[in-house]
Write an enzyme that holds these catalytic residues in place. Structure first.
Site, PDB file in Angstrom:
ATOM      1  CD  GLN A 191      -7.703  34.143  58.910  1.00  0.00           C
ATOM      2  OE1 GLN A 191      -8.754  33.707  58.422  1.00  0.00           O
ATOM      3  NE2 GLN A 191      -6.710  33.376  59.309  1.00  0.00           N
ATOM      4  CB  ILE A 205       4.008  43.302  65.117  1.00  0.00           C
ATOM      5  CG1 ILE A 205       5.328  44.001  64.848  1.00  0.00           C
ATOM      6  CG2 ILE A 205       2.995  43.597  64.034  1.00  0.00           C
ATOM      7  CD1 ILE A 205       6.049  43.483  63.607  1.00  0.00           C
ATOM      8  CG  HIS A 238      -4.013  34.812  64.289  1.00  0.00           C
ATOM      9  ND1 HIS A 238      -4.085  34.588  62.931  1.00  0.00           N
ATOM     10  CD2 HIS A 238      -4.545  36.037  64.494  1.00  0.00           C
ATOM     11  CE1 HIS A 238      -4.635  35.634  62.344  1.00  0.00           C
ATOM     12  NE2 HIS A 238      -4.937  36.532  63.272  1.00  0.00           N
TER      13      HIS A 238
HETATM   14  P1  5GP Z   1      -5.925  39.220  61.979  1.00  0.00           P
HETATM   15  O1  5GP Z   1      -6.396  40.563  61.462  1.00  0.00           O
HETATM   16  O2  5GP Z   1      -5.460  38.306  60.867  1.00  0.00           O
HETATM   17  O3  5GP Z   1      -6.889  38.570  62.908  1.00  0.00           O
HETATM   18  O4  5GP Z   1      -4.672  39.551  62.904  1.00  0.00           O
HETATM   19  C1  5GP Z   1      -3.346  39.494  62.471  1.00  0.00           C
HETATM   20  C2  5GP Z   1      -2.515  40.133  63.552  1.00  0.00           C
HETATM   21  O5  5GP Z   1      -1.159  39.794  63.337  1.00  0.00           O
HETATM   22  C3  5GP Z   1      -2.588  41.665  63.569  1.00  0.00           C
HETATM   23  O6  5GP Z   1      -3.049  42.099  64.843  1.00  0.00           O
HETATM   24  C4  5GP Z   1      -1.151  42.097  63.263  1.00  0.00           C
HETATM   25  O7  5GP Z   1      -0.763  43.252  63.971  1.00  0.00           O
HETATM   26  C5  5GP Z   1      -0.353  40.880  63.678  1.00  0.00           C
HETATM   27  N1  5GP Z   1       0.906  40.689  62.963  1.00  0.00           N
HETATM   28  C6  5GP Z   1       1.083  40.725  61.620  1.00  0.00           C
HETATM   29  N2  5GP Z   1       2.359  40.460  61.300  1.00  0.00           N
HETATM   30  C7  5GP Z   1       3.010  40.229  62.475  1.00  0.00           C
HETATM   31  C8  5GP Z   1       4.370  39.892  62.798  1.00  0.00           C
HETATM   32  O8  5GP Z   1       5.243  39.735  61.936  1.00  0.00           O
HETATM   33  N3  5GP Z   1       4.673  39.749  64.111  1.00  0.00           N
HETATM   34  C9  5GP Z   1       3.729  39.906  65.098  1.00  0.00           C
HETATM   35  N4  5GP Z   1       4.138  39.743  66.369  1.00  0.00           N
HETATM   36  N5  5GP Z   1       2.438  40.208  64.826  1.00  0.00           N
HETATM   37  C10 5GP Z   1       2.082  40.372  63.531  1.00  0.00           C
END
Ligand code: 5GP
Ligand code: ZN
Length: 118
Positions: free
Chosen positions: A92, A31, A98
């Site tokens: 995270q 997103i 993911h």
């Molecule tokens: P992390 O920091 O946990 O490795 O990455 C989480 C990722 O999820 C971030 O890059 C963030 O932009 C993405 N993200 C968070 N909420 C959503 C959502 O509702 N939809 C999508 N498509 N991506 C999301």
């Protein structure tokens, strides 16, 4: 885990732009993309992070799909980064395992700045 946003994405309860899907894995665009290509790959079953006793076959699927996503997005030849943030020190933010696939532009050397995030 209905409060988990990526479980909700997997069930179609939160809209997302699907890049690839099979029985166990879903890939969708981030997103808030950090590069021209920024796709996330999740298991459809909830695992909090990489240390959550994830079956090896599923881990294989996630990384195999990462390579397929690179082909779908046309960055398999130019190159891309595959990143898993697991736990607090890795920052995270969504606690459903993911895999990030990031590419479409040159990135700086080294691993410390996740996708050169500002
Ligand atoms: P992390 O920091 O946990 O490795 O990455 C989480 C990722 O999820 C971030 O890059 C963030 O932009 C993405 N993200 C968070 N909420 C959503 C959502 O509702 N939809 C999508 N498509 N991506 C999301
Ligand atoms: Zn979840």
């Amino acid at each position: 885990m209905s409060e988990c946003i990526f479980c909700m994405v997997a069930k179609g309860e939160i809209p997302s732009r699907t890049v690839y899907e099979d029985d166990s894995v879903l890939a969708f665009d981030d997103i808030a993309p950090q590069a021209p290509v920024h796709t996330l790959i999740i298991p459809k079953t909830h695992y909090a992070d990489l240390s959550d006793d994830v079956p090896a076959a599923l881990l294989g699927s996630l990384f195999s799909v990462a390579a397929q996503v690179a082909v779908i997005k046309g960055i398999d030849k130019s190159g891309y980064r595959v990143i898993v943030n697991s736990g607090p020190d890795a920052c995270q933010t969504v606690h459903h395992l993911h895999v990030h696939v990031i590419g479409g532009r040159p990135m700086s050397h080294g691993m410390v700045n996740f996708a050169d995030r500002p």
